[in-house]
Write a protein that holds these residues in place. Structure first.
Motif, mmCIF file in Angstrom:
data_model
loop_
_atom_site.group_PDB
_atom_site.id
_atom_site.type_symbol
_atom_site.label_atom_id
_atom_site.label_comp_id
_atom_site.label_asym_id
_atom_site.label_seq_id
_atom_site.Cartn_x
_atom_site.Cartn_y
_atom_site.Cartn_z
ATOM 1 N N ASP A 53 99.515 -1.616 -46.869
ATOM 2 C CA ASP A 53 98.993 -1.733 -46.253
ATOM 3 C C ASP A 53 98.930 -0.739 -44.741
ATOM 4 O OD1 ASP A 53 97.280 -1.686 -48.161
ATOM 5 O OD2 ASP A 53 96.549 -3.835 -48.220
ATOM 6 N N ASN A 54 100.333 -2.033 -44.660
ATOM 7 C CA ASN A 54 100.490 -1.659 -42.454
ATOM 8 C C ASN A 54 101.227 -0.719 -42.823
ATOM 9 O OD1 ASN A 54 99.760 -4.238 -42.219
ATOM 10 N ND2 ASN A 54 101.850 -5.265 -42.120
ATOM 11 N N VAL A 55 101.878 0.083 -42.976
ATOM 12 C CA VAL A 55 102.851 1.499 -43.263
ATOM 13 C C VAL A 55 101.582 2.163 -43.381
ATOM 14 C CG1 VAL A 55 104.046 2.723 -44.340
ATOM 15 C CG2 VAL A 55 104.951 0.673 -43.969
ATOM 16 N N GLU A 56 100.719 2.442 -44.275
ATOM 17 C CA GLU A 56 99.941 3.373 -44.008
ATOM 18 C C GLU A 56 99.026 3.346 -42.924
ATOM 19 O OE1 GLU A 56 97.578 6.563 -45.261
ATOM 20 O OE2 GLU A 56 99.840 5.728 -45.916
ATOM 21 N N ARG A 57 98.450 2.473 -42.688
ATOM 22 C CA ARG A 57 97.712 2.336 -40.938
ATOM 23 C C ARG A 57 98.834 2.912 -40.373
ATOM 24 N NH1 ARG A 57 96.732 -2.138 -41.651
ATOM 25 N NH2 ARG A 57 98.699 -3.324 -39.911
ATOM 26 N N VAL A 58 99.639 1.984 -39.899
ATOM 27 C CA VAL A 58 101.106 2.526 -39.099
ATOM 28 C C VAL A 58 100.959 4.171 -38.897
ATOM 29 C CG1 VAL A 58 103.645 3.110 -37.652
ATOM 30 C CG2 VAL A 58 102.209 0.508 -38.646
ATOM 31 N N ARG A 59 101.068 4.565 -40.083
ATOM 32 C CA ARG A 59 101.439 6.072 -40.192
ATOM 33 C C ARG A 59 100.062 7.299 -40.272
ATOM 34 N NH1 ARG A 59 99.752 10.283 -43.466
ATOM 35 N NH2 ARG A 59 98.610 9.904 -44.275
ATOM 36 N N LYS A 60 99.266 6.466 -40.160
ATOM 37 C CA LYS A 60 97.363 7.317 -39.546
ATOM 38 C C LYS A 60 97.611 7.330 -38.258
ATOM 39 C CE LYS A 60 95.005 6.103 -43.774
ATOM 40 N NZ LYS A 60 93.339 5.966 -44.735
ATOM 41 N N ARG A 61 98.019 6.128 -38.179
ATOM 42 C CA ARG A 61 97.573 5.701 -36.548
ATOM 43 C C ARG A 61 99.073 6.632 -35.494
ATOM 44 N NH1 ARG A 61 97.439 0.025 -34.278
ATOM 45 N NH2 ARG A 61 96.882 1.256 -32.132
ATOM 46 N N THR A 62 99.897 6.580 -36.028
ATOM 47 C CA THR A 62 101.477 7.293 -36.033
ATOM 48 C C THR A 62 101.205 8.889 -35.642
ATOM 49 O OG1 THR A 62 102.974 5.882 -36.201
ATOM 50 C CG2 THR A 62 103.856 7.838 -35.629
ATOM 51 N N GLU A 63 100.074 9.589 -36.999
ATOM 52 C CA GLU A 63 99.542 10.643 -37.277
ATOM 53 C C GLU A 63 98.752 10.977 -36.252
ATOM 54 O OE1 GLU A 63 98.426 13.772 -40.194
ATOM 55 O OE2 GLU A 63 97.999 11.395 -40.551
ATOM 56 N N GLU A 64 98.018 10.173 -35.739
ATOM 57 C CA GLU A 64 96.899 10.830 -34.882
ATOM 58 C C GLU A 64 97.369 10.555 -33.691
ATOM 59 O OE1 GLU A 64 93.749 7.726 -34.644
ATOM 60 O OE2 GLU A 64 93.529 7.660 -36.702
ATOM 61 N N VAL A 65 98.630 10.197 -32.977
ATOM 62 C CA VAL A 65 99.384 9.865 -31.787
ATOM 63 C C VAL A 65 100.374 11.125 -31.676
ATOM 64 C CG1 VAL A 65 101.058 9.356 -30.043
ATOM 65 C CG2 VAL A 65 99.357 7.937 -31.224
ATOM 66 N N THR A 209 109.044 -3.211 -38.961
ATOM 67 C CA THR A 209 108.493 -1.967 -39.125
ATOM 68 C C THR A 209 109.209 -0.837 -37.803
ATOM 69 O OG1 THR A 209 106.538 -2.431 -40.029
ATOM 70 C CG2 THR A 209 105.938 -0.615 -39.836
ATOM 71 N N MET A 210 109.395 0.285 -38.065
ATOM 72 C CA MET A 210 109.753 1.085 -37.068
ATOM 73 C C MET A 210 109.291 2.044 -37.414
ATOM 74 S SD MET A 210 113.702 0.812 -39.202
ATOM 75 C CE MET A 210 114.266 -0.560 -39.745
ATOM 76 N N ILE A 211 109.476 3.504 -36.811
ATOM 77 C CA ILE A 211 109.458 4.760 -37.292
ATOM 78 C C ILE A 211 111.310 5.812 -36.767
ATOM 79 C CG2 ILE A 211 108.258 6.994 -36.770
ATOM 80 C CD1 ILE A 211 105.547 5.128 -35.200
ATOM 81 N N VAL A 212 110.934 6.101 -38.021
ATOM 82 C CA VAL A 212 112.292 7.025 -37.867
ATOM 83 C C VAL A 212 112.461 8.855 -37.913
ATOM 84 C CG1 VAL A 212 114.052 5.235 -38.465
ATOM 85 C CG2 VAL A 212 113.444 6.972 -40.064
ATOM 86 N N ARG A 274 109.571 9.156 -40.739
ATOM 87 C CA ARG A 274 109.365 8.457 -41.670
ATOM 88 C C ARG A 274 108.659 7.382 -41.654
ATOM 89 N NH1 ARG A 274 113.992 7.273 -45.456
ATOM 90 N NH2 ARG A 274 114.919 7.667 -43.546
ATOM 91 N N VAL A 275 107.767 6.511 -41.681
ATOM 92 C CA VAL A 275 107.834 4.969 -41.309
ATOM 93 C C VAL A 275 107.954 4.060 -42.116
ATOM 94 C CG1 VAL A 275 105.319 3.300 -41.242
ATOM 95 C CG2 VAL A 275 105.299 5.680 -40.437
ATOM 96 N N ILE A 276 108.565 2.806 -41.790
ATOM 97 C CA ILE A 276 109.567 2.086 -42.299
ATOM 98 C C ILE A 276 109.082 0.610 -42.159
ATOM 99 C CG2 ILE A 276 111.828 1.122 -43.707
ATOM 100 C CD1 ILE A 276 112.735 4.098 -42.425
ATOM 101 N N SER A 277 108.161 -0.243 -42.921
ATOM 102 C CA SER A 277 108.406 -1.325 -42.667
ATOM 103 C C SER A 277 109.215 -2.207 -43.581
ATOM 104 C CB SER A 277 107.334 -1.774 -43.438
ATOM 105 O OG SER A 277 106.901 -3.083 -43.640
ATOM 106 N N VAL A 278 109.838 -3.480 -43.272
ATOM 107 C CA VAL A 278 110.760 -4.198 -44.292
ATOM 108 C C VAL A 278 110.498 -5.935 -44.006
ATOM 109 C CG1 VAL A 278 112.694 -4.773 -44.622
ATOM 110 C CG2 VAL A 278 112.497 -3.162 -43.478
ATOM 111 N N PHE A 279 110.263 -6.125 -44.673
ATOM 112 C CA PHE A 279 110.314 -7.940 -44.749
ATOM 113 C C PHE A 279 111.255 -8.938 -45.670
ATOM 114 C CE2 PHE A 279 107.144 -6.125 -48.539
ATOM 115 C CZ PHE A 279 107.675 -7.744 -48.856
ATOM 116 N N THR A 280 111.919 -9.241 -44.859
ATOM 117 C CA THR A 280 112.705 -11.019 -45.920
ATOM 118 C C THR A 280 112.149 -11.534 -47.128
ATOM 119 O OG1 THR A 280 114.267 -10.443 -44.724
ATOM 120 C CG2 THR A 280 115.051 -12.422 -45.932
#
Length: 596
Positions: A53-65, A209-212, A274-280
């Motif tokens: 969900d976080n990745v999808e939210r970040v992707r949409k907000r990044t797309e708006e920016v 989370t990062m954008i590459v 690409r939006v990448i989210s990583v959790f340990t």
């Protein structure tokens, strides 16, 4: 059976404790492990769904920016005033400066949109001045990958992580070719996206989370140590470097992690982000591990108390059993006057009462056994006296062999070689027979005795007795009981040759079967056996052994079965007037499995 034997060897106190551990502790531990694994799975699944969900939210907000610089690039590509400013030939610097002051659209865009850091147009016009909005591309810029790629993509937008010439910082930038009004004059538009805006999108994310960009440059991240680096420098796996979308397990910085990737390719762009989210995993289950640790301490404490109670209960039982064991030890030292008094109506109390009755009964039996032993000793003494007298009356075998040797030498001196040979063979046969014990001998030794036996009879029957031996290589070393084949050969002479006129062939044959058993055949061409007598003979071989120490078919058959089992019994086939064949098998391992 071995497990039951091992269980019976354990003391009762330890056995009860072991039963408690098996019945209570192990199921509890198994349930705890199962529930713990399920809790871990649920937490990891929830974290995975949250990361998705976080990745999808970040992707949409990044797309708006990034949609803002994309729209600006569309407007500027159709802005005739900007194209006129970029393609015009200026006569003086004053004219250039005046034109720049009159055209303020680029400055207006930067003032209106916070997501845009800077806008510049690279135009190869030598009459213009560089004012950070209109720039003359130098040779290094014109050879840069982003510049040449933008010119080759025919107006498509591209996204690159590149250094700004003004503040020397790196930004996510839109690059796009702008065709000017004059032929063969093309410019490249660069719009830098404000990095603070991108980082603010990621600031609230709980996971890394990062954008590459398409070169794996990290253009934005919520971890300061990641921003501005390349994924190759972060020690990640190949999947994170190449995969555009999806989720998978990965090892990042030596820790097992879950990775969720979403692709962002803006409209009319030749590449994307690409939006990448990583959790340990260890971070996700740390809270669950703490709960499990506390619960484990509580369970272990309860188990210790339960084990102590079980041990105390087992001690009450074993103390009574030990009393019984001590009294049994006293009985073992022939103390028959002992008496055991253990109260209780349980199995141990009942066992003590039965033990007292048993001691009384054993005492009575011991008195009877003493009387019986006295009688047996007297009988044994008489038997030993008889045996001594029998041994004293036996002929000395050395005297017998010496006498036979004297006869052989006398026959040899007189030229009676056949007689000397017969005496020599008789001496060998008798010596071998007297040396035979209860053990086994090699088949070659048995066949040597049979050969001597046949030669003695051939001396008697001459041409009426013919024999041959067909011995398969390797069978000579097989060990068999002594005097197994000779009685069978004797049977062929007595019942085959003596009851038939003319010559009789006796063949002794050994061979290996398919199961690597050694089959021995004694075949003669003598008188044979009638069907009725053959049936009676086979019945007698199957009946229980009667008295006597005779050496014959019955004796051989019994010894074979006692040594190797029923499968090695004699097999007799005979046709009256044509001959008889007797076979048996000698196994090399286990019980024989050969058949006729």
């Amino acid at each position: 059976m071995s497990f039951i034997r091992l269980l019976n060897d354990i003391r009762i106190r330890k056995k009860l404790s072991l039963m408690f551990i098996t019945v209570a502790v192990l199921p509890l531990l198994a349930s705890g492990v199962y529930l713990t694994s399920k809790l871990r799975e649920v937490m990891i699944m929830n974290a995975f769904e949250q990361a998705t969900d976080n990745v999808e939210r970040v992707r949409k907000r990044t797309e708006e920016v990034i949609k803002v610089p994309l729209d600006i690039s569309y407007q500027l590509s159709n802005d005739s005033r900007m194209k006129s400013v970029a393609s015009r030939n200026y006569d003086s610097y004053i004219e250039v400066i005046q034109t720049y002051r009159q055209y303020s659209d680029i400055r207006d865009y930067m003032r209106l949109y916070k997501g845009v850091k800077s806008i510049r147009l690279y135009t190869p016009n030598p009459t213009m001045l560089n004012n950070w909005e209109f720039m003359q591309p130098d040779s290094q810029t014109m050879q840069a990958e982003w510049y040449t790629t933008a010119l080759s993509k025919k107006g498509l937008a591209g996204w690159a992580y590149m250094q700004d010439e003004r503040d020397l910082k790196y930004y996510l930038s839109l690059v796009r070719k702008i065709s000017l009004d004059e032929p063969k004059k093309e410019s490249v538009l660069v719009i830098n996206v404000n990095s603070d805006v991108l980082n603010s999108i990621l600031a609230q994310e709980s996971f890394s989370t990062m954008i590459v960009d398409y070169h794996n440059n990290i253009v934005a991240a919520n971890r300061p140590n990641l921003y501005g680096r390349n994924l190759d420098e972060v020690n990640v796996g190949d999947n994170m470097l190449t995969q555009t979308e999806g989720s998978f397990d990965e090892v990042m910085d030596g820790n097992a992690s879950k990775v969720v990737i979403a692709s962002l390719i803006p409209e009319s762009s030749w590449n994307g982000l690409r939006v990448i989210s990583v959790f340990t995993v260890s971070d996700i289950i740390s809270d669950a591990n703490e709960v499990i640790r506390v619960a484990s301490l509580v369970v272990v404490g309860c188990l210790i108390i339960a084990i102590l109670l079980v041990y105390a209960s087992a001690s009450l039982i074993t103390s009574r059993v030990l009393r019984l064991s001590k009294h049994m030890s006293r009985v073992g030292t022939t103390s028959w006057d002992t008496y055991l008094d253990i109260d209780g109506k349980d199995e141990i109390g009942q066992l003590s009462r039965q033990f007292n009755s048993l001691v009384v009964r054993i005492n009575q039996l011991m008195l009877e056994v003493e009387d019986s032993n006295q009688q047996k000793q007297l009988l044994q003494q008489k038997q030993n006296e008889i045996k001594f007298k029998m041994l004293a009356s036996q002929v000395n075998p050395h005297f017998l062999f010496n006498t036979l040797e004297s006869i052989r030498m006398e026959a040899h001196l007189r030229g009676e070689e056949d007689l000397a040979q017969a005496v020599w063979q008789l001496s060998i046969l008798m010596r071998k027979s007297l040396e035979v014990g209860s053990g086994k001998i090699r088949l070659s030794e048995e066949l040597h005795m049979v050969s001597c036996y046949l030669e003695l009879h051939k001396f008697r029957y001459e041409d009426r007795l013919l024999y041959n031996m067909e011995i398969a290589p390797g069978t000579e070393e097989v060990e068999i009981p002594p005097l197994i084949i000779q009685p069978l050969v004797e049977n062929s002479i007595l019942h085959g040759l003596d009851r038939k006129e003319g010559a009789t062939w006796i063949t002794i044959r050994t061979k290996f079967t398919e199961d690597r058993e050694v089959m021995v055949e004694i075949q003669d061409s003598g008188a044979g056996i009638s069907p009725l007598k053959l049936k009676e003979l086979q019945r007698q071989l199957m009946e229980a052994e009667d008295g006597g120490m005779r050496i014959g078919l019955r004796n051989v058959n019994d010894r074979l079965q006692l040594t190797y089992g029923p499968s090695s019994a004699l097999s007799i086939q005979s046709i009256e007037g044509q001959g008889t064949e007797i076979t048996f098998c000698i196994p090399q391992k286990g019980e024989p499995q050969c058949f006729q």
